[in-house]
Design an enzyme around this catalytic site. Structure first.
Site, mmCIF file in Angstrom:
data_model
loop_
_atom_site.group_PDB
_atom_site.id
_atom_site.type_symbol
_atom_site.label_atom_id
_atom_site.label_comp_id
_atom_site.label_asym_id
_atom_site.label_seq_id
_atom_site.Cartn_x
_atom_site.Cartn_y
_atom_site.Cartn_z
ATOM 1 C CD GLU A 83 -3.024 -0.852 -0.017
ATOM 2 O OE1 GLU A 83 -3.014 0.217 -0.642
ATOM 3 O OE2 GLU A 83 -3.792 -1.785 -0.308
ATOM 4 C CE1 TYR A 91 -7.116 2.754 -0.321
ATOM 5 C CE2 TYR A 91 -4.718 2.766 -0.042
ATOM 6 C CZ TYR A 91 -5.866 2.190 -0.549
ATOM 7 O OH TYR A 91 -5.787 1.034 -1.272
ATOM 8 C CG ASP A 130 -8.765 3.644 -4.550
ATOM 9 O OD1 ASP A 130 -9.985 3.669 -4.862
ATOM 10 O OD2 ASP A 130 -7.942 2.918 -5.134
ATOM 11 C CB CYS A 168 -15.915 2.601 -13.498
ATOM 12 S SG CYS A 168 -16.948 4.070 -13.460
ATOM 13 C CB CYS A 223 -20.852 1.591 -19.753
ATOM 14 S SG CYS A 223 -20.310 3.172 -19.089
ATOM 15 C CB CYS A 261 -19.831 -1.798 -16.206
ATOM 16 S SG CYS A 261 -19.939 -1.326 -14.468
ATOM 17 C CB CYS A 317 -24.680 2.789 -13.927
ATOM 18 S SG CYS A 317 -23.596 4.228 -13.912
#
Ligand code: SF4
Length: 298
Positions: free
Chosen positions: A45, A128, A146, A200, A207, A210, A216
């Protein structure tokens, strides 16, 4: 839209999609978790904070092979740490990670803490990273947000093309979407990030593939263009960051020797910028001056 009016979790069916479509990344593998535990998650991270996945992977492998525990890193010299960070960028992260390793060794007997508040007390760890470690290493139920997650929520839930500036509502919105079980909420956190990173995406969302297409809010609203308040990335070419990187590269190449100050980038086009870079590296603890000599921190 207030967090309380966010769509319920079942309207974002991401768990199944994630299990079949997520990228096979080192920190998601069982052997990585077995070998490095929460320390591996924390190091990954740190590296991923401002560096793309593909550049992180080889550096992460090398780092953990050399320092597989907080205690091992705590015993290293700052010079070795900055050297090993190589060209990952934003090298202050290397020193923060080193400091965090010492703090974990001294305050937590060498075990990465599980508690978000304790994680937040470590050097270089913000909201985060603290939550990411608690969720992805320990499986606890917290919202992790994030940039990618913020974009998915902006589109799928709020019906906006781009997220607004970061705010405290981000965590509240994500919290309202999390499934109840610890395990599924960890999967959901990872899945929202993964969807934002691979489907995305900022410029041209895909899309058609997705899993959220049917529900959406942005698609349902006809894909309106909304104000883009994202900060523009400053140009690297000609920047102070570039000069700092070049000075640091000179020191890494010379290590363990020092370099005479007059020999540091003598042909840099902007000598004032070069000197500013040297001063700021010394100020950040990434370089050390001894008389007329400059080196990595001892
Ligand atoms: S349908 Fe399109 S805009 Fe909506 S979440 Fe999926 S990729 Fe993003």
């Amino acid at each position: 839209m207030s967090p309380s009016s966010s769509a319920p979790a079942e309207s974002l069916p991401l768990g199944e999609w994630y299990r079949s479509a997520a990228r096979d990344l080192p920190w998601r593998r069982a052997d990585f978790r077995r070998d490095f535990g929460a320390w591996g998650t924390l190091v990954s991270e740190f590296m991923l904070q401002q560096t793309p996945v593909n550049r992180v992977i080889p550096h992460l492998d090398a780092w953990l092979a050399r320092w597989p525990t907080p205690r091992a890193l705590a015993a290293a010299s700052p010079a070795d740490v900055v050297q090993q960070w190589a060209n990952l960028g934003y090298p202050r992260r290397a020193l923060w990670l080193h400091r965090a390793a010492k703090e974990i060794t001294e305050r937590h007997a060498g075990v990465v803490p599980r508690d978000v508040e304790a994680l937040l007390q470590l050097s270089g760890i913000g909201d985060y990273t603290a939550r990411a470690v608690a969720v992805f290493a320990y499986g606890d139920r917290h919202p992790v947000v994030d940039t990618n997650t913020r974009r998915v929520i902006a589109r799928a839930v709020l019906g906006q093309a781009q997220p607004g500036p970061p705010s405290r509502h981000d965590l509240e919105r994500m919290d309202a979407l999390l499934p109840d079980s610890d395990h599924e909420s960890a999967v959901f956190n990872a899945a929202a990030m993964e969807l934002g990173a691979t489907v995305c995406v900022a410029r041209a969302p895909r899309c058609e593939i997705c899993p959220l297409l049917e529900t959406c809010a942005w698609v349902a609203a006809g894909r309106p263009e909304t104000e883009d308040t994202r900060r523009r990335q400053a140009t690297f070419e000609g920047s102070d960051r570039q000069a700092r990187g070049a000075v640091l590269r000179t020191l890494r190449n010379a290590a363990p020797d020092s370099v005479p100050l007059v020999g540091v980038l003598p042909d840099w086009p902007d000598p004032l910028q070069r000197d500013r870079a040297i001063d700021s590296l010394i100020g950040d603890g990434l370089a050390e001056a001894d008389g007329e000599l400059l080196s990595l921190p001892r």
